[in-house]
Design a protein around this motif. Structure first.
Motif, PDB file in Angstrom:
ATOM      1  N   PRO A  62       0.809  -1.227   0.000  1.00  0.00           N
ATOM      2  CA  PRO A  62       0.000   0.000   0.000  1.00  0.00           C
ATOM      3  C   PRO A  62       0.840   1.274   0.000  1.00  0.00           C
TER       4      PRO A  62
ATOM      5  N   THR B 210       0.413   3.909  -2.997  1.00  0.00           N
ATOM      6  CA  THR B 210      -0.111   5.254  -2.752  1.00  0.00           C
ATOM      7  C   THR B 210       0.938   6.335  -3.020  1.00  0.00           C
TER       8      THR B 210
ATOM      9  N   ASP C 196      -5.835   9.790   1.425  1.00  0.00           N
ATOM     10  CA  ASP C 196      -6.262   9.384   2.770  1.00  0.00           C
ATOM     11  C   ASP C 196      -5.599   8.069   3.180  1.00  0.00           C
ATOM     12  N   LEU C 197      -5.518   7.142   2.237  1.00  0.00           N
ATOM     13  CA  LEU C 197      -4.866   5.865   2.525  1.00  0.00           C
ATOM     14  C   LEU C 197      -3.386   6.078   2.836  1.00  0.00           C
TER      15      LEU C 197
END
Length: 466
Positions: free
Chosen positions: A82, A86, A210-211
């Motif tokens: 992630p 991101t 946001d992640l």
């Protein structure tokens, strides 16, 4: 002038590192003495309580230090996919000028290649000097060992790295940390598309942002609260697993390689920062202590990536788009420490096995090492496994060579621990050089005259709620 707040985590890390070395050395002596005195059963009890790998089939014991270290590494590995996705997506979404993207990519790859050339050149000089001084020498008696049970690990063609960037299934790419190349490709395509669509894709970009903030907070808590204990556990366990008797046959290779790695780490990179970026090299080394400790204790590059990105942005003043592009890419293809180990290891294996090592062969070693290192997954022991690609490519395949390679593969942990920091420091060095060339490095942040805002926000959350 805004004074930079003191960072107690560095003190905690250094205390953890010093304590780990002291306790680790005590464990090595204790293990040797107990086994020699016929009290091996006592060591077995100690091993079962603190060091045993509880995931091995039939393993009996608690493995306290193993569990602490494994939980920490698993937590960091959990954030890798992630974080890469991101950070790289956001970096690409902010670069709508494809000419700029091409320029950044060109500078990044060129710097990686030049770093490889410098690393392998140093390794070649040190390796041949060791041969000429008689440190590495032919040992015909060592061939008397049993090679019937040697199992060579099949290594893939390094050129297969190119195909690894193009996945055939999106979900499969995100389900496996070893598919990081595929995630890089997906992130680049998605980021560029978001950048060109602008307002039409603003909701997707907001979700990605946001992640990214959630992952950043998670990693800050992990590093500030868990990392010192995990580093202590990982290093002490590494010492406890390898006694002096196991490393004696290849002690010269281990010491020479570690010495070369330290030279490049403590002298090579600071000189590059000073000469080409014209920045304070002491500041660079000081701020890189935390990710270096993570990479050192884990013997893997990927756990240090989150912290490497954070430090480059918040302490060195590198723009987020540069840091989020160069560092994930560097983690996958820039392995200076691995290349040094490959060249010195191959020279050692060839010499001890009776081969006459020549300059053209060293040049071939350097080329094969760059290709193999670029395809090395950022996981523990991967570099040692791919050493066989270089050894085999040069033609050192007699019985003694296979025996020595097998021995190195079994006990190369100390070298793996020292080489991994070079990989991440090399990535940070490249990031700074590229950012400086693009005028996207805030020198006031680098010099400590200004504090990066998000650093304070995250710090307040971490200190206030955890």
């Amino acid at each position: 002038m805004i004074k930079e707040k003191s960072n107690p985590i560095i003190k905690k890390m250094m205390i953890a590192l010093a304590s780990a070395f002291i306790v680790g050395i005590i464990c090595v002596f204790l293990k040797e003495n107990l086994n020699k005195s016929g009290n091996g059963s006592i060591w077995n009890i100690i091993n079962a309580i603190f060091f045993v790998d509880v995931t091995e089939k039939g393993a009996a014991g608690i493995g306290i230090l193993y569990i602490i270290g494994k939980i920490f590494l698993n937590s960091l590995q959990l954030a890798i996919i992630p974080l890469v996705f991101t950070s790289l997506t956001l970096a690409m979404s902010s670069i709508t000028d494809l000419r700029k993207l091409g320029r950044i990519a060109y500078k990044t790859i060129l710097t990686f290649v030049l770093m490889y050339v410098a690393a392998t050149l140093l390794a070649g000089i040190v390796g041949m000097t060791s041969v000429n001084l008689g440190i590495f020498k032919y040992m015909p008696d060592i061939a008397g060992g049993d090679t019937s049970n040697i199992q060579l690990v099949e290594t893939p063609n390094p050129m297969g790295t190119i195909l690894a960037f193009f996945p055939e299934n999106v979900t499969a790419a995100f389900a496996n940390n070893q598919a990081i190349f595929s995630v890089v490709f997906i992130s680049v395509i998605l980021g560029i598309s978001i950048g060109f669509l602008e307002d039409k894709a603003k909701n997707i970009k907001k979700v990605v942002e946001d992640l990214n903030n959630i992952i950043t907070l998670f990693l800050d808590v992990l590093m500030n609260r868990v990392a010192p204990y995990a580093i202590f556990s990982l290093i002490v366990r590494a010492f406890a697993l390898y006694g002096f008797s196991q490393i004696k046959p290849v002690i010269s290779y281990i010491l020479i390689t570690i010495m070369t790695l330290l030279i490049f780490l403590l002298i090579g990179y600071p000189i590059i920062i000073k000469l080409f970026a014209k920045l304070n090299s002491k500041k660079f080394i000081k701020e890189m202590i935390q990710p270096v400790l993570i990479a050192f204790s884990a013997a893997a590059s990927s756990p240090a990536l989150p912290l490497n990105i954070k430090i480059n942005v918040e302490k060195f003043g590198v723009s987020e788009e540069i840091a989020n592009f160069v560092l994930p890419l560097g983690m996958t293809i820039n392995m200076n420490g691995t290349a040094i180990m490959h060249v010195i290891g191959t020279i050692f294996i060839g010499t001890i096995s009776g081969y006459q090592v020549t300059v053209p062969q060293i040049m071939l070693m350097a080329l094969l090492s760059m290709l193999a290192a670029a395809g090395t997954p950022a996981i523990p022991a991967a570099g040692s496994v791919l050493l066989f690609t270089v050894v085999n490519g040069v033609g050192y395949v007699n019985e003694t060579a296979l025996l020595i390679y097998s021995l190195i593969l079994a006990i190369n942990k100390p070298v793996e621990m020292f080489l991994t920091p070079l990989n991440i420091v090399g990535d940070a060095t490249t990031t700074i050089l590229v950012a400086k060339s693009e005028n996207e490095l805030d020198k006031d942040i680098y010099d400590g005259k200004k504090v990066y805002k998000r650093d304070l926000e995250i710090e307040e959350i971490v200190e206030g709620r955890f």
